[in-house]
Design a protein around this motif. Sequence first.
Motif, PDB file in Angstrom:
ATOM      1  N   ILE A  40      -0.352  -9.140  -7.435  1.00  0.00           N
ATOM      2  CA  ILE A  40       0.538  -9.115  -6.279  1.00  0.00           C
ATOM      3  C   ILE A  40       1.566 -10.235  -6.389  1.00  0.00           C
ATOM      4  O   ILE A  40       2.763 -10.030  -6.189  1.00  0.00           O
ATOM      5  CB  ILE A  40      -0.261  -9.268  -4.963  1.00  0.00           C
ATOM      6  N   SER A  81       8.164  -2.072  -3.085  1.00  0.00           N
ATOM      7  CA  SER A  81       6.888  -2.546  -2.547  1.00  0.00           C
ATOM      8  C   SER A  81       5.963  -1.391  -2.181  1.00  0.00           C
ATOM      9  O   SER A  81       4.765  -1.429  -2.484  1.00  0.00           O
ATOM     10  CB  SER A  81       7.129  -3.418  -1.312  1.00  0.00           C
ATOM     11  N   ILE A  85       2.308  -0.600  -3.881  1.00  0.00           N
ATOM     12  CA  ILE A  85       1.077  -0.429  -3.097  1.00  0.00           C
ATOM     13  C   ILE A  85       0.457   0.930  -3.397  1.00  0.00           C
ATOM     14  O   ILE A  85      -0.763   1.037  -3.578  1.00  0.00           O
ATOM     15  CB  ILE A  85       1.365  -0.598  -1.593  1.00  0.00           C
ATOM     16  N   VAL A  89      -3.262   1.419  -5.026  1.00  0.00           N
ATOM     17  CA  VAL A  89      -4.292   2.154  -4.291  1.00  0.00           C
ATOM     18  C   VAL A  89      -4.746   3.361  -5.100  1.00  0.00           C
ATOM     19  O   VAL A  89      -5.933   3.672  -5.162  1.00  0.00           O
ATOM     20  CB  VAL A  89      -3.768   2.562  -2.889  1.00  0.00           C
ATOM     21  N   GLU A  93      -8.030   0.404  -6.028  1.00  0.00           N
ATOM     22  CA  GLU A  93      -8.229  -0.951  -5.520  1.00  0.00           C
ATOM     23  C   GLU A  93      -9.483  -0.980  -4.647  1.00  0.00           C
ATOM     24  O   GLU A  93      -9.716  -0.080  -3.852  1.00  0.00           O
ATOM     25  CB  GLU A  93      -7.003  -1.372  -4.702  1.00  0.00           C
ATOM     26  N   ILE A  96      -8.902  -2.128   0.110  1.00  0.00           N
ATOM     27  CA  ILE A  96      -7.503  -1.786   0.344  1.00  0.00           C
ATOM     28  C   ILE A  96      -6.900  -2.615   1.472  1.00  0.00           C
ATOM     29  O   ILE A  96      -5.761  -3.083   1.357  1.00  0.00           O
ATOM     30  CB  ILE A  96      -7.361  -0.276   0.635  1.00  0.00           C
ATOM     31  N   ILE A 100      -3.685  -4.989   0.948  1.00  0.00           N
ATOM     32  CA  ILE A 100      -2.429  -4.780   1.680  1.00  0.00           C
ATOM     33  C   ILE A 100      -2.088  -5.996   2.532  1.00  0.00           C
ATOM     34  O   ILE A 100      -0.918  -6.403   2.605  1.00  0.00           O
ATOM     35  CB  ILE A 100      -2.501  -3.488   2.514  1.00  0.00           C
ATOM     36  N   PHE A 103      -0.812  -8.626   0.206  1.00  0.00           N
ATOM     37  CA  PHE A 103       0.511  -8.249  -0.273  1.00  0.00           C
ATOM     38  C   PHE A 103       1.578  -8.553   0.764  1.00  0.00           C
ATOM     39  O   PHE A 103       2.604  -9.157   0.459  1.00  0.00           O
ATOM     40  CB  PHE A 103       0.556  -6.764  -0.646  1.00  0.00           C
TER      41      PHE A 103
END
Length: 127
Positions: A40, A81, A85, A89, A93, A96, A100, A103
């Motif tokens: 990230i 972005s 993501i 995902v 990941e 999550i 997120i 991030f």
Amino acid sequence: MKLFQNFHLRFLVFSLFILGMVLILQQFLGHIISPSIWTIFYFVIILSYSVSFFALWLYKKSPENFLQIKLLGMVVRILASLTFIAVMVWKGEENIILFISNFFILFLFYLIFDIYTFISNLRPISK
């Protein structure tokens, strides 16, 4: 202090500050940091630097289109972005929500830096 007005140096100092904060939080509060924090972090650094660098370059080429340049930068940043993501995902990941949230915290820090850079450039633009 003329040296600190350089965008590249300010970005480097800010990135080192954020890096230090991430390392401290990872050391003391490891449960709130995603295992993918470095992915990230590198993505956000590369995205923010490239968008800001190209925005400054385009502004030097065409100062009258400053608003359009900033809006283009925001659109590129949001789309990149969301794509990042979605890919992370899709790859599977683990946590999550934690991913997120980490991030968007990093994303917002760099967005604040971009806004600060934008505000500090308003005075020279108004002359």
